[in-house]
Design an enzyme around this catalytic site. Structure first.
Site, PDB file in Angstrom:
ATOM      1  N   PRO A   2       0.831  -1.201   0.000  1.00 34.05           N
ATOM      2  CA  PRO A   2       0.000   0.000   0.000  1.00 34.05           C
ATOM      3  C   PRO A   2       0.871   1.258   0.000  1.00 34.05           C
ATOM      4  O   PRO A   2       1.848   1.340   0.739  1.00 34.05           O
ATOM      5  CB  PRO A   2      -0.801  -0.126   1.299  1.00 34.05           C
ATOM      6  N   GLU A   3       0.512   2.209  -0.853  1.00 32.64           N
ATOM      7  CA  GLU A   3       1.249   3.466  -0.936  1.00 32.64           C
ATOM      8  C   GLU A   3       0.416   4.578  -0.296  1.00 32.64           C
ATOM      9  O   GLU A   3      -0.600   4.303   0.348  1.00 32.64           O
ATOM     10  CB  GLU A   3       1.583   3.754  -2.403  1.00 32.64           C
ATOM     11  N   LYS A  60       3.922   6.252   4.691  1.00 32.41           N
ATOM     12  CA  LYS A  60       3.103   5.038   4.735  1.00 32.41           C
ATOM     13  C   LYS A  60       2.814   4.587   6.165  1.00 32.41           C
ATOM     14  O   LYS A  60       2.288   3.493   6.378  1.00 32.41           O
ATOM     15  CB  LYS A  60       3.811   3.919   3.961  1.00 32.41           C
ATOM     16  N   ARG A 268      12.464  -3.701  -9.760  1.00 31.05           N
ATOM     17  CA  ARG A 268      11.030  -3.381  -9.758  1.00 31.05           C
ATOM     18  C   ARG A 268      10.514  -3.280 -11.185  1.00 31.05           C
ATOM     19  O   ARG A 268      11.192  -2.766 -12.076  1.00 31.05           O
ATOM     20  CB  ARG A 268      10.776  -2.045  -9.036  1.00 31.05           C
TER      21      ARG A 268
END
Length: 278
Positions: A2-3, A60, A268
């Site tokens: 989650p960002e 975050k 990534r």
């Protein structure tokens, strides 16, 4: 993971549901979920009997003020952590890590499949950045005045690392991850492999503005769900269907029709349009 938009969505849900929530009982089902000094024992003492006050977010991280003068409850969802609001008694799932009840039997349940999520209790006489060390390493919030094109120019001066990699650095800007780095770079028309130090002030202003716009749009949509993310009521985020490039490798660009590329950058997946970001 989650960002910022997903964490902000959770913060808003917690603020709504846990207004004046008094923690009568806490059960820690997996001790590694508690990262604060003093471990599980101190965490139980710190939270049991406390009233949950204002929820805030930093990058975050989520933090709740515990009242009266009971310190801070900190949370990081990491890869797969999520909160569930339970009004009727039910058997917890295998991946339940921490449970909180009030006097009415309502339960806040923390579920985490990958078990990387962490919680802290910071006593009132301990500095927040001491109790939760990761906070001290965070850069400015994307919505803050401190996050400006001149700031980015100073920080990225002479940097040879790709701008996509730089955006993932929480010391540069707090809360940005893979999704919104890809989306903001597309919106700004900047190739992700561009050495960060070569970007002009005008390009950096475009990037800053694009990032703020993308994050604002995603928050309004309740964040992005591609795997585990749900809000407090179990509802998926809706931004994913609006994404321009993220997870659209091999598909035509919604703007120009060019096939979206999917490259590996610093381990990534990176998605971008060679035409719109050429």
């Amino acid at each position: 993971m989650p960002e910022l938009p997903e964490v902000e969505t959770v913060r808003r849900g917690l603020a709504d549901r846990l207004s004046l929530f008094e923690i009568e009982r806490v059960e820690v089902c997996r001790s590694r979920a508690i990262a604060s000094s003093g471990g599980v024992a101190a965490f139980l003492v710190g939270l049991t009997g406390a009233r949950v006050g204002t929820w805030s977010r930093r990058g975050k991280y989520l933090m709740a003020a515990l009242e009266p003068n009971r310190g801070i409850w900190g949370v990081h969802l990491r890869m797969t952590g999520q909160f569930q609001w339970i009004e009727e008694p039910s058997t917890p799932c295998t991946h339940t890590r921490v449970r909180f009840w009030n006097a009415n039997g309502h339960e806040l349940r923390f579920v985490d499949v990958r078990s990387f999520g962490e919680m802290w209790w910071v006593p009132p006489d301990v500095e927040l950045t001491v109790g939760i060390p990761g906070l001290a390493r965070l850069g400015p919030e994307p919505f803050s005045e401190a996050f400006s094109a001149p700031y980015l120019k100073r920080q990225l001066k002479n940097s040879s690392r790709p701008i996509k990699t730089a955006l993932l650095d929480q010391a540069l800007v707090a809360g940005v991850g893979n999704i919104y780095a890809d989306e903001s770079l597309f919106s700004a028309g900047i190739p992700p492999l561009t050495p960060a130090g070569r970007l002009t002030l005008a390009q950096l202003e475009r990037l800053r503005s694009s990032l703020v716009e993308v994050l604002t749009t995603s928050i309004g949509a309740g964040g992005t769900t591609f795997s585990d993310f749900r809000d407090l009521e179990g509802v998926n985020g809706n931004y994913g269907g609006q994404a321009w490039v993220y997870r659209r490798g091999g598909e035509p660009c919604r703007r120009c029709g060019t096939i979206i590329r999917r490259d590996k950058l610093s381990g990534r997946s990176t998605h971008w349009c060679p035409t719109c970001q050429g």
